[in-house]
Design an enzyme around this catalytic site. Sequence first.
Site, PDB file in Angstrom:
ATOM      1  N   SER A   1      16.474   6.842  11.633  1.00  0.00           N
ATOM      2  CA  SER A   1      15.411   7.621  12.285  1.00  0.00           C
ATOM      3  C   SER A   1      16.047   9.315  12.665  1.00  0.00           C
ATOM      4  CB  SER A   1      15.325   7.427  12.572  1.00  0.00           C
ATOM      5  OG  SER A   1      13.862   7.858  12.949  1.00  0.00           O
TER       6      SER A   1
ATOM      7  N   THR B   1       7.659   2.905  12.426  1.00  0.00           N
ATOM      8  CA  THR B   1       8.280   3.184  10.742  1.00  0.00           C
ATOM      9  C   THR B   1       7.916   2.066  10.184  1.00  0.00           C
ATOM     10  OG1 THR B   1       9.347   4.622   9.271  1.00  0.00           O
ATOM     11  CG2 THR B   1      10.686   3.624  11.274  1.00  0.00           C
TER      12      THR B   1
ATOM     13  N   LYS C   1       3.846  -0.568  10.510  1.00  0.00           N
ATOM     14  CA  LYS C   1       2.502   0.775  10.264  1.00  0.00           C
ATOM     15  C   LYS C   1       1.326  -0.175  10.302  1.00  0.00           C
ATOM     16  CE  LYS C   1       4.600   4.905   8.562  1.00  0.00           C
ATOM     17  NZ  LYS C   1       4.492   5.938   7.682  1.00  0.00           N
TER      18      LYS C   1
ATOM     19  N   ASN D   1       1.598   5.642  12.565  1.00  0.00           N
ATOM     20  CA  ASN D   1       2.554   5.688  12.560  1.00  0.00           C
ATOM     21  C   ASN D   1       2.958   6.454  13.955  1.00  0.00           C
ATOM     22  OD1 ASN D   1       1.265   8.401  12.282  1.00  0.00           O
ATOM     23  ND2 ASN D   1       3.214   9.230  11.764  1.00  0.00           N
TER      24      ASN D   1
ATOM     25  N   GLY E   1       1.397   2.326   2.219  1.00  0.00           N
ATOM     26  CA  GLY E   1       0.414   2.792   3.387  1.00  0.00           C
ATOM     27  C   GLY E   1       0.209   4.589   3.222  1.00  0.00           C
ATOM     28  N   ALA E   2       1.799   5.199   2.532  1.00  0.00           N
ATOM     29  CA  ALA E   2       1.850   6.461   2.685  1.00  0.00           C
ATOM     30  C   ALA E   2       0.341   6.876   2.016  1.00  0.00           C
ATOM     31  CB  ALA E   2       2.826   6.644   1.843  1.00  0.00           C
TER      32      ALA E   2
ATOM     33  N   ARG F   1       1.045   1.404  -9.773  1.00  0.00           N
ATOM     34  CA  ARG F   1       1.802   0.506 -11.313  1.00  0.00           C
ATOM     35  C   ARG F   1       1.002  -1.091 -11.524  1.00  0.00           C
ATOM     36  NH1 ARG F   1       6.360   0.690 -13.254  1.00  0.00           N
ATOM     37  NH2 ARG F   1       6.987   1.665 -11.501  1.00  0.00           N
TER      38      ARG F   1
ATOM     39  N   ARG G   1      -4.804  -2.133  -7.392  1.00  0.00           N
ATOM     40  CA  ARG G   1      -4.502  -1.596  -6.043  1.00  0.00           C
ATOM     41  C   ARG G   1      -5.118  -0.239  -6.190  1.00  0.00           C
ATOM     42  NH1 ARG G   1       0.729  -2.799  -3.297  1.00  0.00           N
ATOM     43  NH2 ARG G   1      -0.892  -1.538  -1.574  1.00  0.00           N
TER      44      ARG G   1
ATOM     45  N   TYR H   1      12.976  11.760   1.383  1.00  0.00           N
ATOM     46  CA  TYR H   1      13.785  12.976   1.148  1.00  0.00           C
ATOM     47  C   TYR H   1      15.426  12.544   1.693  1.00  0.00           C
ATOM     48  CZ  TYR H   1      14.454  10.988   6.809  1.00  0.00           C
ATOM     49  OH  TYR H   1      14.827  10.549   7.771  1.00  0.00           O
TER      50      TYR H   1
END
Length: 267
Positions: A15, A62, A66, A87, A130-131, A151, A155, A210
């Site tokens: 992290s 993280t 979450k 978060n 969740g993101a 996909r 959902r 990232y």
Amino acid sequence: MTDRYAVIGNPVGHSLSPRIHAAFAGRTGQDMEYGRLEAPTNGFARAAGEFLGAGGRGLNVTLPFKLDAWRWVDSHDEAAAASGAVNTIVVDGKHNRGCNTDGIGLTRDLLDNLGWKLDGARTLLLGAGGAAQGAIGSLMRAGATLTVANRTKSRAESLAARFGIANAGLDEVDAGWDVVVNATSASVAGIGGLVDPRVVMDSRCYDMFYALDSPTPFCAWATGHGAKAVSDGLGMLIEQAAQAFFLWRDVRPETAGITALLRSDAR
């Protein structure tokens, strides 16, 4: 007494949050320390409770905790309530409030740092986990015309119904987008191509994942298929951390230069 904060996750050794918050504390003169707290995958409640019970003033949360955090806290802010994920945990006396700063971190990076237009932008959000849930509210408030694609289409349908937006399966998405946001974990698995290449052609493409020293798989794939611009999620990480810092300290840190600092540290 120095106030203590931490990021809780599993794994958590990678992290960047301690480096980011140390920079914020230095810039604002706050007396605080920030560490990493790795909890067993089934041990979030115990680890979080022990840290805060011993005087910890707040936590960032993280993966994979979450949803555990959402269930554990005493109350939720609007963003956490809407997304179903927490978060950031803010301590207020004996009360633990669950917040979600991911959405505001994303839109601040898109609008303020990158200068991308969202108001009226045809925006495709890839993923329904969740993101994605944490991003939808802020994208909508910024004026984006939003479609969520996943996909497993059921959902996407369920998430879209909650927010009143359009939905599709990943194999159904066609061209014609201003902004494409990848909220899946595909880049973590080294996968770039999630949809038909025409989807990203002439679009601005953003990966919530990232990488410090190379393009993410999604960004590299999008660039190779005609994306107008690409960005990974390092700026989002920094901006969501800045919002958490503000919630804890009531001081908003300056974020300029932190991205370059982190990438420089990685060289």
